[in-house]
Design an enzyme around this catalytic site. Structure first.
Site, PDB file in Angstrom:
ATOM      1  N   LYS A 193     -10.265  59.683 -95.337  1.00  0.00           N
ATOM      2  CA  LYS A 193     -11.336  59.155 -94.487  1.00  0.00           C
ATOM      3  C   LYS A 193     -10.717  58.621 -93.200  1.00  0.00           C
ATOM      4  O   LYS A 193     -10.025  57.598 -93.216  1.00  0.00           O
ATOM      5  CB  LYS A 193     -12.087  58.013 -95.186  1.00  0.00           C
ATOM      6  CG  LYS A 193     -13.348  57.652 -94.423  1.00  0.00           C
ATOM      7  CD  LYS A 193     -13.884  56.279 -94.733  1.00  0.00           C
ATOM      8  CE  LYS A 193     -13.305  55.184 -93.906  1.00  0.00           C
ATOM      9  NZ  LYS A 193     -13.524  55.280 -92.446  1.00  0.00           N
ATOM     10  N   GLU A 268      -0.067  50.443 -95.642  1.00  0.00           N
ATOM     11  CA  GLU A 268       0.633  50.291 -94.352  1.00  0.00           C
ATOM     12  C   GLU A 268      -0.263  49.427 -93.481  1.00  0.00           C
ATOM     13  O   GLU A 268      -1.300  49.894 -93.006  1.00  0.00           O
ATOM     14  CB  GLU A 268       0.833  51.660 -93.685  1.00  0.00           C
ATOM     15  CG  GLU A 268       1.684  52.623 -94.474  1.00  0.00           C
ATOM     16  CD  GLU A 268       3.160  52.255 -94.475  1.00  0.00           C
ATOM     17  OE1 GLU A 268       3.546  51.334 -93.737  1.00  0.00           O
ATOM     18  OE2 GLU A 268       3.903  52.879 -95.232  1.00  0.00           O
ATOM     19  N   CYS A 302       1.053  49.434 -84.331  1.00  0.00           N
ATOM     20  CA  CYS A 302       1.403  48.420 -85.326  1.00  0.00           C
ATOM     21  C   CYS A 302       2.846  47.946 -85.172  1.00  0.00           C
ATOM     22  O   CYS A 302       3.192  46.880 -85.651  1.00  0.00           O
ATOM     23  CB  CYS A 302       1.154  48.955 -86.721  1.00  0.00           C
ATOM     24  SG  CYS A 302       1.904  50.560 -86.964  1.00  0.00           S
ATOM     25  N   GLU A 401      -2.146  39.198 -84.953  1.00  0.00           N
ATOM     26  CA  GLU A 401      -2.044  40.539 -84.381  1.00  0.00           C
ATOM     27  C   GLU A 401      -3.167  40.710 -83.348  1.00  0.00           C
ATOM     28  O   GLU A 401      -4.343  40.565 -83.674  1.00  0.00           O
ATOM     29  CB  GLU A 401      -2.184  41.597 -85.478  1.00  0.00           C
ATOM     30  CG  GLU A 401      -1.938  42.992 -84.950  1.00  0.00           C
ATOM     31  CD  GLU A 401      -2.007  44.076 -86.029  1.00  0.00           C
ATOM     32  OE1 GLU A 401      -2.914  44.025 -86.885  1.00  0.00           O
ATOM     33  OE2 GLU A 401      -1.159  44.978 -85.990  1.00  0.00           O
TER      34      GLU A 401
HETATM   35  P1  NAD Z   1      -9.154  48.591 -90.068  1.00  0.00           P
HETATM   36  O1  NAD Z   1      -8.441  47.916 -91.194  1.00  0.00           O
HETATM   37  O2  NAD Z   1     -10.319  47.915 -89.470  1.00  0.00           O
HETATM   38  O3  NAD Z   1      -9.675  50.027 -90.514  1.00  0.00           O
HETATM   39  C1  NAD Z   1      -8.800  50.997 -91.047  1.00  0.00           C
HETATM   40  C2  NAD Z   1      -9.609  51.989 -91.857  1.00  0.00           C
HETATM   41  O4  NAD Z   1     -10.174  51.319 -92.982  1.00  0.00           O
HETATM   42  C3  NAD Z   1     -10.773  52.634 -91.109  1.00  0.00           C
HETATM   43  O5  NAD Z   1     -10.871  53.997 -91.499  1.00  0.00           O
HETATM   44  C4  NAD Z   1     -11.974  51.856 -91.621  1.00  0.00           C
HETATM   45  O6  NAD Z   1     -13.182  52.588 -91.578  1.00  0.00           O
HETATM   46  C5  NAD Z   1     -11.568  51.609 -93.056  1.00  0.00           C
HETATM   47  N1  NAD Z   1     -12.224  50.458 -93.704  1.00  0.00           N
HETATM   48  C6  NAD Z   1     -12.766  49.366 -93.117  1.00  0.00           C
HETATM   49  N2  NAD Z   1     -13.293  48.552 -94.060  1.00  0.00           N
HETATM   50  C7  NAD Z   1     -13.074  49.143 -95.251  1.00  0.00           C
HETATM   51  C8  NAD Z   1     -13.377  48.792 -96.602  1.00  0.00           C
HETATM   52  N3  NAD Z   1     -14.029  47.666 -96.904  1.00  0.00           N
HETATM   53  N4  NAD Z   1     -13.011  49.639 -97.594  1.00  0.00           N
HETATM   54  C9  NAD Z   1     -12.348  50.790 -97.307  1.00  0.00           C
HETATM   55  N5  NAD Z   1     -12.033  51.174 -96.052  1.00  0.00           N
HETATM   56  C10 NAD Z   1     -12.390  50.356 -95.033  1.00  0.00           C
HETATM   57  O7  NAD Z   1      -8.009  48.916 -88.994  1.00  0.00           O
HETATM   58  P2  NAD Z   1      -8.196  49.571 -87.568  1.00  0.00           P
HETATM   59  O8  NAD Z   1      -8.792  48.520 -86.697  1.00  0.00           O
HETATM   60  O9  NAD Z   1      -8.820  50.903 -87.693  1.00  0.00           O
HETATM   61  O10 NAD Z   1      -6.643  49.818 -87.160  1.00  0.00           O
HETATM   62  C11 NAD Z   1      -5.826  48.832 -86.652  1.00  0.00           C
HETATM   63  C12 NAD Z   1      -4.976  48.220 -87.742  1.00  0.00           C
HETATM   64  O11 NAD Z   1      -4.180  49.221 -88.382  1.00  0.00           O
HETATM   65  C13 NAD Z   1      -3.973  47.233 -87.188  1.00  0.00           C
HETATM   66  O12 NAD Z   1      -3.934  46.099 -88.028  1.00  0.00           O
HETATM   67  C14 NAD Z   1      -2.644  47.984 -87.256  1.00  0.00           C
HETATM   68  O13 NAD Z   1      -1.496  47.187 -87.302  1.00  0.00           O
HETATM   69  C15 NAD Z   1      -2.818  48.805 -88.482  1.00  0.00           C
HETATM   70  N6  NAD Z   1      -1.897  49.940 -88.496  1.00  0.00           N
HETATM   71  C16 NAD Z   1      -0.806  49.900 -89.324  1.00  0.00           C
HETATM   72  C17 NAD Z   1       0.095  50.961 -89.346  1.00  0.00           C
HETATM   73  C18 NAD Z   1       1.302  50.945 -90.242  1.00  0.00           C
HETATM   74  O14 NAD Z   1       1.953  51.971 -90.360  1.00  0.00           O
HETATM   75  N7  NAD Z   1       1.608  49.842 -90.896  1.00  0.00           N
HETATM   76  C19 NAD Z   1      -0.123  52.060 -88.532  1.00  0.00           C
HETATM   77  C20 NAD Z   1      -1.240  52.071 -87.697  1.00  0.00           C
HETATM   78  C21 NAD Z   1      -2.142  51.006 -87.700  1.00  0.00           C
END
Ligand code: NAD
Length: 514
Positions: A193, A268, A302, A401
């Protein structure tokens, strides 16, 4: 909003739009429309215009995708490593042919400058695909042997089943690739997803896999919201493992749901990378590294440099040269050749970032930036590169963050203090140390608690090396041969070599009777 399934961007910005005309769910090798009854629009963050509308996935679409992945699993996991490798090599070749389509779609939905998607996101993804094509034939394990004396033991490294993956919006293509490639190279099938803000390149990626000859159902994409499609996927009883990339807050929720069915979990999560500059560092290199490391992808990375700790003798000079360099970075249309920095992903994210900086004005100094540009950029989600100095270590801007083009800089005195401050957040994804003294730099690599520590650089990644967090940045590795630890399970097989009916160890049950 337009009619679902339609695209509204000019062909030079979205040359692949015809490929996605049939919907935004990719299930069993075909695009279909989602059945949630609700539509969603992908918005170009550089202009605020809707560029692609689609029907969101509901639980029925997730069920159909999981069923397709389940059906494909016996055939795909039963293929030889050589067959899977060959399919992935063909996949890499199709991606290379379509590289420009991918670069433009990624720039359109994220606002990334075309030079970034052309030189980083897309070639990185093609290289990853080629890497996993090779790695598919090279699973590692302990050698077989007679460890007990009376038996031959060996390990089998086996695919797990259907993997349910969830990806964020900051690097939609690379995050899809990092999840999909090791999973399928190891023989699993997958339902991914993507973030609903940025589904275009994950869909094109899955479609390219099918066009390259991967069997239907090996790679499936459901484009829905986190709450609806995401949670249904994580809870699904036929999904054997959840791999998630996103924020720490959502990662905790995902872990809770996955635990109810004892799924394997790979997380991650967020980061707040320290950038530690010792007083013998090359100041020019450190200032350039800090600006590039903080601003790449408009700071929505990230591993981005977010907290620069600079030893007192270099502090003022570092602040001055970093601010000066930040002011040379050109904001603009992601498709224009002169653009260095695009908008943030959305106006909501831009306002969130501005909120952090505005609150910081009460306790810190905004050296440059901290503004929403006006004029021809006013419709986009732009924010000027921002340097904040003199904040306290326990302040919000140092600890949370932000995920935007904001670098905070703080001074330190002793090496001990610099390293202590670097470790003083809940995160541990990445860090860098800047010094020309090998002993100092080497100490920093040992003592900083993070999944990656660079020395005299910040940001580069490569397919052969692992990426993943310590502490609340999560656990599990993406990329590299280490990712097979996540996407395989290890079985011990033990053969008796004695062929006797009453074995020595049976004495523990039968006593000393012959
Ligand atoms: P997010 O956590 O808001 O969303 C990530 C994904 O999770 C999206 O597809 C979203 O639709 C889904 N999601 C949201 N609520 C959910 C739930 N209750 N159940 C299941 N899925 C759900 O993150 P974002 O704003 O899309 O991305 C930014 C974040 O991602 C930052 O915190 C960043 O550091 C992190 N990130 C980490 C890495 C890594 O490798 N560690 C890489 C890229 C991004």
């Amino acid at each position: 909003m337009q009619n679902p399934g339609t695209a509204n961007a000019t062909p030079d910005r979205f040359p692949a739009q015809e490929r996605l005309a049939d919907g935004a769910q990719f299930i069993a090798g075909r695009l279909t429309k989602g059945t949630s009854g609700r539509t969603h629009a992908v918005v170009d963050p550089a202009t605020g215009e809707e560029v692609y509308t689609f029907e969101l996935a509901g639980p029925d679409d997730v069920d159909a995708a999981v069923a397709a992945a389940r059906e494909a699993f016996p055939g795909w996991s039963g293929a030889t490593p050589g067959e899977r490798s060959e399919a992935l090599h063909r996949f890499a070749a199709v991606l290379a042919e379509r590289a420009e389509e991918f670069a433009r779609a990624e720039s359109l939905q994220c606002g990334k400058p075309l030079k970034l998607t052309r030189e980083f996101d897309v070639p990185g993804t093609i290289d990853n695909t080629a890497f996993f094509a090779g790695a598919a034939r090279h699973l590692q394990g302990q050698s077989a042997g007679e460890y007990s004396g009376d038996h031959t033991s060996y390990v089998r490294r086996e695919a797990i089943g259907v993997i349910g993956s969830i990806a964020p919006w900051n690097y939609p293509l690379q995050m899809a690739a990092w999840k999909i490639l090791p999973a399928i190279a190891a023989g699993n099938t997958i339902v991914l997803k993507p973030a609903e803000l940025t589904p275009l390149t994950a869909l094109l990626f899955a479609q390219a896999a099918t066009d390259a000859g991967l069997p239907d159902g090996v790679v499936n994409i459901v484009t829905g919201t986190g709450r609806e499609a995401g949670e249904h996927l994580v809870a699904h009883p036929d999904v054997a493992m959840t791999s998630f990339t996103g924020s720490t807050a959502v990662g905790k929720r995902v872990a809770e749901i996955a635990t109810a069915t004892v799924k394997r979990i790979h997380l991650e999560l967020g980061g707040k990378a320290p950038f530690v500059v010792f007083d013998d560092a090359d100041l020019e290199a450190a200032a350039n590294g800090a600006v590039a490391g903080a601003l790449i992808n408009t700071g929505q990375d990230c591993t981005a440099a977010t907290r620069a700790y600079v030893q007192r003798p270099l502090y003022e000079a570092f602040v001055a040269s970093t601010a000066e360099l930040m002011e040379t970075v050109r904001l603009g249309d992601p498709f224009a050749p002169g653009t260095d920095l695009g908008p943030l992903i959305s106006h909501v994210q831009r306002d969130r970032v501005a909120g952090f900086v505005d609150r910081a004005r009460a306790y810190a100094r905004v050296v440059t930036g901290g503004e929403v540009p006006e004029g021809e950029l006013a419709d986009g989600a732009y924010y000027r590169p921002t340097l904040v100095a003199d904040a306290a270590q326990d302040s919000e801007i140092v600890q949370s963050e932000i995920f935007g083009p904001v670098l905070v800089v703080l001074p330190f005195d002793s090496d001990d203090e610099g390293l202590r401050l670097a470790n003083d957040t809940p995160y541990g994804l990445a860090a860098s140390a800047w010094s020309r003294d090998v002993y100092r730099a080497n100490r920093a690599t040992r003592e900083i608690k993070a999944g990656c520590v660079w020395v005299n650089d910040h940001i580069p990644i490569i397919s052969e090396m692992p990426h993943g967090g310590y502490k609340q940045s999560g656990f599990g590795k993406d990329m590299s041969a280490y990712s097979f630890e996540e996407y395989t399970q290890v079985k011990h097989v033990m053969f008796d070599n004695t062929a006797v009916a009453r074995k020595d160890w049976h004495r523990t049950v039968f006593g000393d009777r012959p």
